[in-house]
Design a protein around this motif. Structure first.
Motif, PDB file in Angstrom:
ATOM      1  N   LYS A  57       0.828  -1.214   0.000  1.00  0.00           N
ATOM      2  CA  LYS A  57       0.000   0.000   0.000  1.00  0.00           C
ATOM      3  C   LYS A  57       0.860   1.260   0.000  1.00  0.00           C
ATOM      4  O   LYS A  57       0.511   2.264  -0.629  1.00  0.00           O
ATOM      5  N   ALA A  70      -6.871  -6.505  -3.362  1.00  0.00           N
ATOM      6  CA  ALA A  70      -8.081  -6.446  -2.525  1.00  0.00           C
ATOM      7  C   ALA A  70      -8.891  -7.730  -2.600  1.00  0.00           C
ATOM      8  O   ALA A  70      -9.580  -8.108  -1.641  1.00  0.00           O
ATOM      9  N   LYS A  82      -1.786   1.963  -9.162  1.00  0.00           N
ATOM     10  CA  LYS A  82      -2.785   1.242  -8.368  1.00  0.00           C
ATOM     11  C   LYS A  82      -2.589  -0.254  -8.483  1.00  0.00           C
ATOM     12  O   LYS A  82      -2.351  -0.786  -9.563  1.00  0.00           O
ATOM     13  N   ARG A  84     -13.706   5.331  -4.718  1.00  0.00           N
ATOM     14  CA  ARG A  84     -13.810   5.250  -6.169  1.00  0.00           C
ATOM     15  C   ARG A  84     -14.975   6.094  -6.641  1.00  0.00           C
ATOM     16  O   ARG A  84     -16.036   6.095  -6.011  1.00  0.00           O
ATOM     17  N   THR A 124     -18.891  -1.072   3.133  1.00  0.00           N
ATOM     18  CA  THR A 124     -18.891  -0.393   1.843  1.00  0.00           C
ATOM     19  C   THR A 124     -20.220   0.319   1.640  1.00  0.00           C
ATOM     20  O   THR A 124     -21.274  -0.192   2.035  1.00  0.00           O
ATOM     21  N   THR A 165     -15.078   2.397   1.046  1.00  0.00           N
ATOM     22  CA  THR A 165     -14.991   1.365   2.084  1.00  0.00           C
ATOM     23  C   THR A 165     -14.346   2.015   3.291  1.00  0.00           C
ATOM     24  O   THR A 165     -13.273   2.621   3.191  1.00  0.00           O
ATOM     25  N   THR A 217     -10.455   3.106   3.409  1.00  0.00           N
ATOM     26  CA  THR A 217      -9.551   2.155   2.756  1.00  0.00           C
ATOM     27  C   THR A 217      -9.784   2.049   1.253  1.00  0.00           C
ATOM     28  O   THR A 217      -8.953   1.513   0.533  1.00  0.00           O
ATOM     29  N   GLU A 218     -10.926   2.564   0.781  1.00  0.00           N
ATOM     30  CA  GLU A 218     -11.196   2.538  -0.660  1.00  0.00           C
ATOM     31  C   GLU A 218     -12.075   3.735  -1.018  1.00  0.00           C
ATOM     32  O   GLU A 218     -13.013   4.066  -0.302  1.00  0.00           O
ATOM     33  N   SER A 260     -15.196  -3.518   8.437  1.00  0.00           N
ATOM     34  CA  SER A 260     -15.268  -2.610   7.294  1.00  0.00           C
ATOM     35  C   SER A 260     -16.679  -2.599   6.722  1.00  0.00           C
ATOM     36  O   SER A 260     -17.452  -3.535   6.916  1.00  0.00           O
ATOM     37  N   PRO A 301      -7.136  -5.212  -8.160  1.00  0.00           N
ATOM     38  CA  PRO A 301      -7.783  -5.994  -7.097  1.00  0.00           C
ATOM     39  C   PRO A 301      -7.484  -7.481  -7.174  1.00  0.00           C
ATOM     40  O   PRO A 301      -7.477  -8.174  -6.153  1.00  0.00           O
TER      41      PRO A 301
END
Length: 503
Positions: free
Chosen positions: A259, A278, A268, A443, A470, A460, A440-441, A468, A271
């Protein structure tokens, strides 16, 4: 048990990735992280390339790290002196040996190349440094000449030789045979450096270790020239998990290191990237998720766990989801669901998935609430009244949020690198010390075109206990859509925490 050394070249070959340049403060942080990870050697850079590069290598060499620090140099006195003056522990020298590179780049005789290599090794050893020698483009070099030059530098006192697949044309079986032949011909340790032009860098590195290589050159996330290098995390876990060959890598820091490099390089991590991506330990298919909930070894390799590499296992919602995983996710969030209502919830989830939508935790819980009639507005921990965001070319982006937090009025403000960052930092302040959260995410997708385009934001959010959530937000105002998504996620995390306390 056999142990293989790890030589990390993220700061040198990794920085040669098109579009990547690490400023000094980044290089220092990366070097410290690699040392924490347990790499044996850090190739800190190419001191002769520029004043900044020289200073970076020298600074890293004087950090007092446990890892050995290596500097790269051509077989040119100026380069070697710069590497020596940088105070690096090791000098890594290289010269072309393949026919095509000799003819089109250095234009010297083979005999002269051997003599230059020997002189360079002796010069470095006379200065009391560790010396590594690379025959550049080794995999396209005639084997007899390759053996000749490696034997000559071995006799000159080289500490380790590197066999680079400079243009990534090796294949695992051929590379195995090459390393095996060199291993039988030489006494010094052998190191390998593989490029990923055909997606074989990790496989070639693995084959080389099986053939007798003592050290592997890698980069974090596999960044590097063209298609990149062998990925540290994949090589290490292949050796540990599949062969029982050890390294000094503290594998629990692999995701953390990945990370950091992702953030600093701007590249990036996909995933579906093995080990650190991820989705590496994520399951959506009902059959897979059901098995994993019973015993993770059913649909995971078993020889590695997410915890080993600093990851977390995730059971993901989607149209392929099965009853067991949906029920488990809902129950973990405090929802009690009978079989009839579970069927209705599943039908709605699959309907959403069939429309091509990513199904978030928020979507699942929203569906569950409609079916169960559970969550009421007054149960939400945070209710936003007003948001003000200031930004401009002479203003530090600042966000002010008026909200009701668990029944009490609260005003908070925060700054950020941009309006969205400032707004999200203000939301974190709203959540307070009792609910430490991190994003943590993040988009964002444009739903429509034009300057007034609707944007859909996916986030997320993770709390301090590792839970966690989303969520999504949508609207023409990107800042408000982002706040909406994060507030949704924080509300549910706080609600889940409250429900668990009562249970």
């Amino acid at each position: 048990m056999r142990t293989v050394s790890v030589f990390d070249t993220t700061l040198r070959d990794g920085e040669q990735t098109p579009g990547v340049a690490f400023p000094l403060n980044y290089k220092i942080q990366i070097a410290k992280q690699l040392d924490k990870l347990g790499v044996d050697v850090i190739e800190a850079g190419f001191p002769a390339a520029s004043k900044g590069e020289f200073e970076a290598v020298k600074t890293i060499a004087n950090l007092g790290l446990s890892s050995k620090i290596c500097a790269l140099a051509r077989i040119v006195k100026y380069d070697i002196d710069a590497a020596l003056d940088s105070e690096a522990d090791m000098v890594h020298i290289f010269i072309s040996t393949s026919k095509i590179q000799i003819e089109h780049t250095i234009q010297k005789s083979r005999e002269e190349i051997v003599r230059l290599a020997v002189d360079a090794v002796e010069y470095i050893k006379d200065h009391g440094r560790i010396c590594m020698f690379s025959a550049m483009d080794a995999t396209r070099t005639e084997i007899d000449y390759l053996k000749q030059i490696y034997k000559a530098v071995e006799d000159a006192g080289v500490d380790i030789i590197n066999v680079p697949d400079t243009v990534g044309v090796a294949t695992p079986f051929k590379f195995y045979d090459l390393i095996k032949e060199l291993r039988e011909h030489l006494n010094v340790p052998i190191d390998v450096h593989c490029h990923n032009d055909f997606g074989l860098a990790v496989a070639n590195t693995y084959a080389a270790v099986l053939a007798g290589a003592d050290e592997v050159q890698v980069t974090v996330n596999g960044i590097g020239e063209r298609a990149g290098n062998a990925a540290l995390e994949e090589v290490v876990m292949t050796l540990h998990g599949l062969e029982g060959i050890k390294t000094n890598i503290k594998t629990e820091y692999l995701v953390e290191t990945s990370k950091l490099i992702e953030r600093f390089s701007g590249i990036k991590v996909p995933p579906n990237k093995p080990i650190v991506g991820a989705n590496a330990f994520s399951h959506e298919s009902g059959i897979h998720a059901h098995g994993v909930l019973k015993d993770a070894r059913t649909f995971e390799p078993g020889v590695i766990t997410p915890e080993m590499v600093g990851h977390k296992r995730r059971i993901v919602i989607g149209k392929h989801a099965g009853r067991h995983q949906i029920k488990k996710i809902l129950e973990d969030a405090g929802y009690q669901v009978d079989e009839e209502r579970l069927t209705k919830i599943m039908e709605k989830v699959k309907e959403l998935g069939d429309k091509g939508k990513k199904v978030t935790d928020l979507d699942l819980f929203a569906i569950a609430e409609v079916v169960l009639g559970e969550l009421k507005k007054e149960e939400k921990a945070i209710l936003v009244d007003e948001v003000t965001v200031l930004t401009g070319n002479r203003i530090t982006p600042t966000a002010v949020i008026n909200a009701e937090v668990e029944g009490k009025k609260k005003v908070t403000s925060a700054i950020g690198v941009g309006p969205v960052d400032a707004a999200l930092n203000a939301v974190k302040e709203l959540a307070g010390e009792s609910m430490r959260i991190k994003l943590t995410e993040f988009r964002m997708d444009a739903i429509t075109g034009g300057s007034d385009a609707l944007a859909e934001v996916y986030v997320t959010v993770e709390d301090d206990e590792g839970n966690s959530f989303t969520a999504r937000g949508a609207g023409a105002d990107i800042v408000m859509a982002s706040i909406e998504a994060v507030i949704h996620a924080v509300n549910y995390l706080m609600l889940m925490k409250k429900k668990k306390k009562h249970d």
